[in-house]
Design a protein around this motif. Structure first.
Motif, mmCIF file in Angstrom:
data_model
loop_
_atom_site.group_PDB
_atom_site.id
_atom_site.type_symbol
_atom_site.label_atom_id
_atom_site.label_comp_id
_atom_site.label_asym_id
_atom_site.label_seq_id
_atom_site.Cartn_x
_atom_site.Cartn_y
_atom_site.Cartn_z
ATOM 1 N N MET A 191 -18.095 5.938 -12.274
ATOM 2 C CA MET A 191 -17.887 5.429 -10.583
ATOM 3 C C MET A 191 -16.830 5.872 -10.423
ATOM 4 S SD MET A 191 -17.701 1.055 -12.027
ATOM 5 C CE MET A 191 -16.655 1.185 -13.383
ATOM 6 N N GLU A 192 -16.196 6.403 -10.670
ATOM 7 C CA GLU A 192 -15.266 8.294 -10.355
ATOM 8 C C GLU A 192 -15.977 8.539 -9.250
ATOM 9 O OE1 GLU A 192 -12.859 8.709 -13.780
ATOM 10 O OE2 GLU A 192 -11.629 7.348 -13.157
ATOM 11 N N THR A 193 -16.718 9.510 -10.448
ATOM 12 C CA THR A 193 -18.267 10.137 -9.536
ATOM 13 C C THR A 193 -19.177 9.792 -8.591
ATOM 14 O OG1 THR A 193 -18.017 11.132 -11.838
ATOM 15 C CG2 THR A 193 -19.728 12.635 -10.478
ATOM 16 N N GLN A 194 -19.383 9.055 -8.540
ATOM 17 C CA GLN A 194 -20.357 7.749 -7.689
ATOM 18 C C GLN A 194 -18.907 8.008 -6.353
ATOM 19 O OE1 GLN A 194 -22.623 7.871 -8.247
ATOM 20 N NE2 GLN A 194 -23.608 5.803 -6.792
ATOM 21 N N LEU A 195 -18.121 7.680 -6.320
ATOM 22 C CA LEU A 195 -17.267 7.164 -5.414
ATOM 23 C C LEU A 195 -17.000 8.515 -4.756
ATOM 24 C CD1 LEU A 195 -14.557 3.846 -6.582
ATOM 25 C CD2 LEU A 195 -16.598 3.813 -4.895
ATOM 26 N N LYS A 196 -16.589 9.295 -5.657
ATOM 27 C CA LYS A 196 -16.192 10.776 -4.524
ATOM 28 C C LYS A 196 -17.198 11.643 -3.575
ATOM 29 C CE LYS A 196 -13.927 12.952 -8.687
ATOM 30 N NZ LYS A 196 -13.662 13.659 -9.738
ATOM 31 N N ARG A 197 -18.198 10.723 -3.764
ATOM 32 C CA ARG A 197 -20.118 10.693 -2.829
ATOM 33 C C ARG A 197 -18.959 10.271 -1.225
ATOM 34 N NH1 ARG A 197 -25.189 9.275 -5.711
ATOM 35 N NH2 ARG A 197 -26.207 10.142 -3.604
ATOM 36 N N GLU A 198 -20.008 10.810 -0.893
ATOM 37 C CA GLU A 198 -19.251 10.220 1.103
ATOM 38 C C GLU A 198 -20.041 9.034 1.349
ATOM 39 O OE1 GLU A 198 -17.904 10.639 4.511
ATOM 40 O OE2 GLU A 198 -17.409 11.932 3.538
ATOM 41 N N GLU A 199 -20.915 9.126 1.170
ATOM 42 C CA GLU A 199 -21.687 7.506 1.317
ATOM 43 C C GLU A 199 -20.752 6.048 0.878
ATOM 44 O OE1 GLU A 199 -24.578 8.968 -1.397
ATOM 45 O OE2 GLU A 199 -23.276 9.950 0.378
ATOM 46 N N PHE A 200 -19.918 6.447 -0.940
ATOM 47 C CA PHE A 200 -19.694 5.288 -1.329
ATOM 48 C C PHE A 200 -18.213 5.291 -0.947
ATOM 49 C CE2 PHE A 200 -23.267 5.951 -3.882
ATOM 50 C CZ PHE A 200 -23.825 4.751 -3.716
ATOM 51 N N LYS A 201 -17.613 6.173 -0.402
ATOM 52 C CA LYS A 201 -16.095 6.439 -0.350
ATOM 53 C C LYS A 201 -14.658 5.523 0.669
ATOM 54 C CE LYS A 201 -15.990 8.149 5.023
ATOM 55 N NZ LYS A 201 -15.503 9.621 5.294
ATOM 56 N N ASP A 202 -16.079 4.799 0.594
ATOM 57 C CA ASP A 202 -15.232 2.981 0.786
ATOM 58 C C ASP A 202 -14.969 1.660 0.087
ATOM 59 O OD1 ASP A 202 -14.178 4.340 3.647
ATOM 60 O OD2 ASP A 202 -15.934 3.823 4.898
ATOM 61 N N GLU A 203 -15.739 2.304 -0.587
ATOM 62 C CA GLU A 203 -16.003 1.365 -1.565
ATOM 63 C C GLU A 203 -15.366 0.790 -2.277
ATOM 64 O OE1 GLU A 203 -19.020 -0.621 -2.099
ATOM 65 O OE2 GLU A 203 -19.809 -0.308 -0.121
ATOM 66 N N GLU A 204 -14.554 0.406 -2.982
ATOM 67 C CA GLU A 204 -13.439 0.325 -3.948
ATOM 68 C C GLU A 204 -14.738 -0.116 -5.319
ATOM 69 O OE1 GLU A 204 -11.317 -3.832 -3.189
ATOM 70 O OE2 GLU A 204 -11.158 -2.799 -2.052
#
Length: 243
Positions: A217-230
């Motif tokens: 999940m931490e790797t995924q949240l580093k992607r631009e399209e997921f930056k606003d996700e919790e």
């Protein structure tokens, strides 16, 4: 074949005798039938053997996946109920897919490694090697007590103790019974120790699952399209959705 029940426990590091015995009743051969199919009446060629192994592994894998797709697993290693449920699921996987439990695997290893060992001392030292290789600790100090018992018997009989020497082996086993009593180890408690093993292994595996899920999940949240996700709580994840 000998049953070294002292290697059962990763939690209490159970150190039990009767760890030395060449007597036939110790470990029935059929106990290992689930992992060792009867030999084919005609020898298999290389390709046929590989094909057989492949299909056996494939069937076990598919059986395990089938169970995991149905059972709810909560990734919460700190919740005893979640750990217990996970251990139950993995026990079902082992039973249905015909796999060894941890204690069965260790007993099988002992059987294989100690076949043909003639003397008690080499047998004990081999058990020690197996214990160390499996990451088990001897917190109770049972190994030292067992070696002392062997020293005592060999001093009395004035020769190395052979496992085929039933009369003097009985003397050693009697000494081991005293050690068990001193350490508070009872044969009838072995199922309880096995259950403790399963729970500890289940907790360790859930901790690994939690770690892997958080890293993903931490790797995924580093992607631009997921930056606003919790980041979601791993306890809310349903593994069945990812199989």
């Amino acid at each position: 074949m000998a049953m070294a029940a002292r290697l059962f426990s990763r939690s209490k590091q159970l150190c039990v005798g009767r760890v030395i015995s060449q007597y036939e009743h110790a470990v029935p051969v059929r106990f290992f039938a689930k992992e060792a199919a009867p030999p084919s009446p005609t020898p298999l060629k290389g390709d046929e053997m590989l094909k057989g192994i492949f299909y056996e592994v494939k069937n076990k894998f598919e059986t395990a996946l089938g169970i995991l797709r149905k059972e709810k697993i909560t990734i919460d290693p700190d919740d005893p109920a979640a750990v217990s449920q996970y251990a139950k699921v993995m026990r079902t996987v082992r039973e249905k897919a015909d796999l060894f439990s941890e204690s069965q695997r260790i007993k099988y290893t002992i059987q294989q490694r100690t076949q043909g060992i003639p003397d008690a001392r080499t047998y004990l030292l081999t058990l020690q090697e197996i214990r160390v290789k499996n990451g088990l600790t001897d917190d109770l100090g049972a190994e030292a007590l067992m070696i002392e018992a062997l020293d005592k018997v060999e001093k009395d009989i004035k020769k190395p103790l052979l496992r085929s020497d039933k009369k003097n082996m009985s003397l050693l086993l009697a000494e081991f019974d005293k050690i068990n009593k001193k350490l508070g180890i009872r044969k009838e408690d072995l199922p309880k120790y096995e259950e403790e093993v399963e729970l500890k292994i289940a907790k360790e595996q859930l901790q690994e699952l939690k770690k892997d899920a958080l890293e993903a999940m931490e790797t995924q949240l580093k992607r631009e399209e997921f930056k606003d996700e919790e980041m979601v709580d791993v306890k809310s994840l349903d593994i069945r959705n990812f199989i």
